[in-house]
Design a protein around this motif. Sequence first.
Motif, short mmCIF file in Angstrom:
data_model
loop_
_atom_site.label_atom_id
_atom_site.label_comp_id
_atom_site.label_asym_id
_atom_site.label_seq_id
_atom_site.Cartn_x
_atom_site.Cartn_y
_atom_site.Cartn_z
N GLY A 1 50.55 52.61 -18.29
CA GLY A 1 50.48 54.01 -18.70
C GLY A 1 49.53 54.82 -17.84
N GLU A 2 49.09 54.24 -16.72
CA GLU A 2 48.12 54.94 -15.87
C GLU A 2 48.58 55.05 -14.42
N THR A 3 49.76 54.56 -14.09
CA THR A 3 50.21 54.57 -12.70
C THR A 3 50.22 56.01 -12.17
N ALA A 4 49.47 56.21 -11.08
CA ALA A 4 49.22 57.59 -10.61
C ALA A 4 50.52 58.33 -10.30
N ASP A 5 51.45 57.68 -9.62
CA ASP A 5 52.69 58.37 -9.24
C ASP A 5 53.54 58.69 -10.46
N THR A 6 53.58 57.77 -11.41
CA THR A 6 54.38 58.01 -12.62
C THR A 6 53.79 59.16 -13.43
N LEU A 7 52.46 59.16 -13.51
CA LEU A 7 51.78 60.24 -14.24
C LEU A 7 52.04 61.59 -13.56
N ALA A 8 52.01 61.59 -12.23
CA ALA A 8 52.26 62.85 -11.51
C ALA A 8 53.70 63.32 -11.73
N ALA A 9 54.64 62.37 -11.77
CA ALA A 9 56.04 62.74 -12.01
C ALA A 9 56.19 63.32 -13.41
N LEU A 10 55.48 62.71 -14.36
CA LEU A 10 55.51 63.23 -15.74
C LEU A 10 54.97 64.67 -15.78
N ARG A 11 53.86 64.86 -15.08
CA ARG A 11 53.24 66.21 -15.11
C ARG A 11 54.14 67.24 -14.43
N TYR A 12 54.89 66.80 -13.44
CA TYR A 12 55.84 67.71 -12.79
C TYR A 12 56.92 68.15 -13.80
N CYS A 13 57.38 67.17 -14.60
CA CYS A 13 58.47 67.45 -15.55
C CYS A 13 58.00 68.18 -16.81
N ALA A 14 56.72 68.02 -17.14
CA ALA A 14 56.24 68.51 -18.45
C ALA A 14 56.64 69.96 -18.75
N PRO A 15 56.46 70.90 -17.80
CA PRO A 15 56.83 72.28 -18.15
C PRO A 15 58.33 72.55 -18.02
N LEU A 16 59.09 71.61 -17.47
CA LEU A 16 60.49 71.88 -17.15
C LEU A 16 61.48 71.18 -18.08
N ALA A 17 61.14 69.97 -18.50
CA ALA A 17 62.11 69.17 -19.26
C ALA A 17 62.13 69.59 -20.73
N GLN A 18 63.25 69.29 -21.38
CA GLN A 18 63.34 69.59 -22.82
C GLN A 18 62.36 68.72 -23.60
N THR A 19 62.24 67.48 -23.17
CA THR A 19 61.30 66.60 -23.86
C THR A 19 60.81 65.52 -22.88
N ILE A 20 59.57 65.07 -23.09
CA ILE A 20 58.98 64.03 -22.24
C ILE A 20 58.84 62.77 -23.07
N LEU A 21 59.52 61.73 -22.62
CA LEU A 21 59.49 60.46 -23.34
C LEU A 21 58.72 59.43 -22.50
N ALA A 22 58.00 58.57 -23.17
CA ALA A 22 57.28 57.52 -22.44
C ALA A 22 57.53 56.19 -23.12
N VAL A 23 57.60 55.15 -22.30
CA VAL A 23 57.70 53.77 -22.80
C VAL A 23 56.54 53.03 -22.16
N THR A 24 55.51 52.76 -22.92
CA THR A 24 54.29 52.17 -22.34
C THR A 24 53.79 51.00 -23.20
N ASN A 25 52.87 50.26 -22.60
CA ASN A 25 52.27 49.14 -23.33
C ASN A 25 50.86 49.49 -23.82
N VAL A 26 50.37 50.66 -23.43
CA VAL A 26 49.00 51.03 -23.80
C VAL A 26 49.05 52.41 -24.48
#
Length: 607
Positions: A348-373
């Motif tokens: 849940g801390e991978t820098a590139d994945t987090l950056a991709a999430l932040r890119y999508c946050a204002p654009l996507a209808q919903t942000i889903l995550a599948v994490t172990n932490v």
Amino acid sequence: MCGIVGILGQHEVAPMLVEALKRLEYRGYDSAGIATVNEGVLGRRRAIGKLVNLSDLLVHEPLAGKSGIGHTRWATHGAPTLVNTHPHRAGAVAVVHNGIIENYRDLRAELAEVGIAYQTETDTETVALLAQHHLESGMSPIEAARATLAKLEGAYALAFLFDGEPDLMIAARKGSPLAIGHGEGEVYVGSDAIALAPMTDRITYLEEGDCAILSRSEVTIIDADGQTVQREARTIRIDAARIDKAGHKHFMSKEIAEQPTVISETLASYIAPDASDIILPGDGIDFASINRITMASCGTAYYACLTAKYWFEQLAGLPVEVDFASEFRYRTPPVTEGTAALFVSQSGETADTLAALRYCAPLAQTILAVTNVPESSIARESDLNMPIHAGVEIGVASTKAFTCQLTVLLLLALKAAHARGRLTDEGFKAKLASLRSLPATFNQAMSIEETVRGVALRISQSRDVLFLGRGRMFPLALEGALKLKEISYIHAEAYASGELKHGPIALVDEQMPVVVIAPRDALFDKTVSNMQEVMARGGKVILITDAAGAKTASDGVWQTIIMPDIDDDLAPILYAIPVQFLAYHAAVAKGTDVDQPRNLAKSVTVE
Ligand code: M6R
């Protein structure tokens, strides 16, 4: 990457720092070090290699002090030498850092203009030099740290300690996670809450741009705009117990063996007790209002996403795009209306994945995550986090997290298929019943270990290995090749079976083991044709299939590994077992460091 820790304590902190660093070693193990303030005097100990080397050093050269900082390194700038080992010190300042200071060359040049020279190859040393320079210009330690932070570009979690200041630590984050722990007359900082778990469960997470000024009695947090802010302190549930191998030689072997249990826990946490429905956290997801899914992740988590693409498209009729998070984040992909963005990450801390999430946050209808932490940045920044319940995964090579990720993704795809009318109630319940029998089938499949070990011993002598799979087995072929590479250092490549003849078949000769993953599903005959093409060129085929597949296609095959029968949709989860065992036993045969393979870290918090 790298793990950082800091303690303003009531007792000697060196053993506490080392214990916390043990919990952060998953972030890197190139070198480790600590610095303390003892009777007002800053001192440090550092050692290259694993943390055990630092522990040994501290036996011979103890370091007293009730305040201190520590670091376990994954080298980014400069080789893993002693001089490059953190904490970095300049005069009265010691610093530990996780992240990358991108403008360090410019800062070095500025410092050089005023006659300040650097000693190391690291970006971090610049932070210490700059802070010391500010101290010399008359600033207080707090002013010096804040003036330094103002100059930094890039990503950091930082902790500063100062000579003559036994009750002061300054911590800051931008782009790399940092948690503050609250104790009785003590305060801690750590790259994650797990590091602090033996000391406290009261945690405050710093937010982007925050700077915390810490003493034993007071924590002041200043945000990116320079305002003093209150950040919530939460009580979190993390098992503080020491994590052991439970009799296994390696964590990886223990984690492979745990899969039937953890998958059963994953299923139990999502499937309703009467097995009639899949219960998602919070308000769930309105799949009827979604028309597309975008996924971005890294490494094994990316392969889990690729598998999920087959499920979402075939079962739920939802178009899916999957990309490496490191590519996605800079491609500025259009995120159209009705898009759900889904990010899979063990840590849940991978820098590139987090950056991709932040890119999508204002654009996507919903942000889903599948994490172990569940406390991780990716989990916290999503609209809906689906925990995988795999338990702590220590081995750098992901095993149980992968199969638990797949389990959650399949549950999600089935939920979507049902919600979108692509699965009848009966069909849906039948799939849930199959899923509920998965842990038992996993248990059964564990008995292949000895057979796979024999195969692994043979391939451990190979220079290259090919993995082939078709349809849903293609991402698993990619995962098999990744597993083998990362822990046995054998070069491995994976191809969609049908692609082989478009080039890679030129690699096939009598020396080349080719692992073909092919349960007897609708695509089996196609894959077998590709396998024949390999055998016709002398390639040594290792066929992983079921009893029916073995009966029809074993002729001429070098080794056959027979798996229990399984529902086609579940096969990519079950067939992870042989590829995991193959990599594990090849690595054991080669004598590599299975749990902490060279050059890698468990959590990749730099881009
Ligand atoms: O923590 P994440 O799942 O985001 O990590 C992604 C990759 O770094 C990770 O899967 C890596 O590829 C593993 N070492 C593979 O075994």
